[in-house]
Motif scaffolding. Structure first.
Motif, PDB file in Angstrom:
ATOM      1  N   HIS A 246       8.652  -1.757  94.068  1.00 30.83           N
ATOM      2  CA  HIS A 246       7.533  -2.328  94.824  1.00 30.83           C
ATOM      3  C   HIS A 246       7.567  -3.848  94.832  1.00 30.83           C
ATOM      4  O   HIS A 246       6.541  -4.498  95.056  1.00 30.83           O
ATOM      5  CB  HIS A 246       6.206  -1.769  94.301  1.00 30.83           C
ATOM      6  N   CYS A 256       4.408   0.427 102.730  1.00 37.09           N
ATOM      7  CA  CYS A 256       4.855   1.265 101.607  1.00 37.09           C
ATOM      8  C   CYS A 256       3.694   2.139 101.135  1.00 37.09           C
ATOM      9  O   CYS A 256       2.530   1.836 101.394  1.00 37.09           O
ATOM     10  CB  CYS A 256       5.348   0.366 100.476  1.00 37.09           C
ATOM     11  N   CYS A 258       2.472   2.205  98.373  1.00 38.93           N
ATOM     12  CA  CYS A 258       1.620   1.450  97.440  1.00 38.93           C
ATOM     13  C   CYS A 258       0.620   0.573  98.188  1.00 38.93           C
ATOM     14  O   CYS A 258      -0.274  -0.014  97.580  1.00 38.93           O
ATOM     15  CB  CYS A 258       2.470   0.593  96.509  1.00 38.93           C
ATOM     16  N   CYS A 263       8.304  -3.264 100.732  1.00 35.69           N
ATOM     17  CA  CYS A 263       8.782  -3.022  99.368  1.00 35.69           C
ATOM     18  C   CYS A 263      10.244  -2.557  99.398  1.00 35.69           C
ATOM     19  O   CYS A 263      10.672  -1.892 100.337  1.00 35.69           O
ATOM     20  CB  CYS A 263       7.963  -1.923  98.703  1.00 35.69           C
TER      21      CYS A 263
HETATM   22 ZN   LIG Z   1       5.417  -0.458  97.458  1.00 35.76          ZN
END
Ligand SMILES: [Zn+2]
Length: 410
Positions: A246, A256, A258, A263
């Motif tokens: 990440h 992403c 996240c 990332c």
């Molecule tokens: Zn990420």
């Protein structure tokens, strides 16, 4: 005051016992005199500790060591098969379980594909079944198992780092993996992150044995790293250290899981590589692809066999990975970077691309010092690391009293 003194003495003794037991375990066999030299403890103390360990069954007296003349010393020998441990690698889409002796030898193994992310209840039940299965297949008595380590494909959180972060695994929200699996077994159960376990496995049994500072990068559905600094796993302030997947590689890159954009994982993770190969074949099934769909294994195999599309996709992923590894090399100056997981099957094709990126981008001294290699333990690295956690914990001072009990548990 008296109580304090007793507590303190007990912890000193547990610490010494743990040091001596771990030294014998690492050496295989060693004399009392060598233990005195290596620990700085008195001969009387070492002798008393050795007697406790002989009584426990983990250590035997046997053979004779080299002697400077006179009576040859009797060696203390560690019994690597006196107890066993179990490890379960819980990936996003698979479960691997191993039973292992105390020397890192896998004595039983089982692998299955599983929807870990989407089916938490089934996953927990299957983890218990797989653990029981490898114990039975290896012909081991459950009472002789020191512990079970489970690795998760996400960071850990909570005061004791014993809960999984559910940001990538929303179906697991509110569930107690550790508590649930612990209920099924009399031996202790431990959790850790998968990349941390991979790093521990390589450090204990694999390519990392002679390195004090190393990184293990797990290339799976997600991409994470386990960092060993000064011979210890580095977890950071709250347990999320090593989330190399990440780190931002392209500020305008794709979103992403996240929440961030660009990332490294969104270029190097298995879903990204699969999608890129599918995109380049424009919906056609290449001759080398399995009938039931593309797999990373088929892609790396085709890349190594010379398929130009697969080669190019693997090399591009390697170039993105190389940027992140170059940053990592600048930050922690590791002696070794180990690549493991599915994409690692691309072997030299991947290693050479990552190496080139590191030499191009990292500080020259740090780049030259960082050896970049494939995992020596292969597919089982994380499961072996999970089992290793159980050894590590069992021989910690706070757990030794329970570990050394010679009476059968429950
Ligand atoms: Zn990420």
């Amino acid at each position: 005051m008296a109580t304090h003194t007793i507590v303190d003495l007990t912890s000193v003794r547990a610490n010494n016992l743990s040091r001596v037991l771990n030294l014998i375990r690492e050496a295989g066999s060693i004399s009392r005199a060598a233990l005195v030299r290596q620990t700085g403890l008195s001969a009387t103390t070492v002798s008393a500790l050795a007697n406790d360990l002989l009584a426990s069954g983990f250590v035997h007296e046997s053979g004779t060591g080299r002697s400077g003349g006179g009576r040859p010393p009797i060696l203390l020998q560690f019994d690597y098969k006196f107890r066993h441990v179990v490890g379960v690698d819980m990936g996003a889409t698979h479960l691997t379980a191993v039973a292992m002796d105390l020397q890192g030898c896998v004595v039983a193994r089982h692998f299955c594909h599983y929807d870990v992310i989407g089916n938490p209840q089934g996953t927990m039940a299957t983890i218990c079944q797989l653990a029981e299965r490898v114990i039975a297949e290896a012909g081991l008595e459950p009472s002789r198992i020191l512990g079970l380590g489970i690795t998760i494909p996400a960071p850990l959180e909570g005061q004791n780092l014993d809960r999984l972060t559910t940001i990538y695994m929303p179906a697991w929200e509110g569930l107690d993996l550790l508590g649930t699996v612990q209920q099924a077994f009399a031996f202790p159960v431990y959790l850790d992150n998968d990349a941390n376990a991979g790093a521990i496995a390589e450090k204990w049994w694999g390519v990392g044995r002679s390195f004090s500072n190393l990184a293990y990068i797990k290339l799976g559905t997600g991409v994470g790293s386990g960092l060993i600094l000064k011979n210890e796993i580095y977890r950071g302030n709250g347990g999320t250290a090593g989330e190399i997947g990440h780190t931002t590689i392209d500020p305008d890159g794709p979103r992403c899981r996240c929440g961030n954009r660009g990332c490294m994982e969104s270029f190097v993770g298995a879903p990204a590589v699969l999608a890129e190969v599918a995109r380049r074949f424009d919906g056609r099934r290449p001759a080398w692809a399995p009938e039931d769909g593309l797999t990373l294994n088929a892609i790396t195999t085709a890349a190594l066999a010379g398929d130009p599309v697969c080669r190019s996709v693997v090399e591009e992923a390697g170039a993105y990975l190389g940027i992140a590894v170059a940053n990592l090399v600048n930050l922690i100056n590791p002696g070794l970077v180990v690549l493991g997981g599915d994409l690692g099957e691309a072997g030299d094709l991947l290693i050479n691309t990552v190496q080139a990126a590191v030499l191009q981008r990292a500080m020259p001294k740090a780049a030259r010092e960082a050896r970049i290699v494939l995992s020596e333990l292969g597919d089982d690295a994380v499961a072996i690391g999970a089992a290793t956690l159980a050894i590590q914990h069992a021989f910690e001072p706070s757990n030794l009293a329970n570990t050394l009990k010679t009476t059968e548990r429950r």
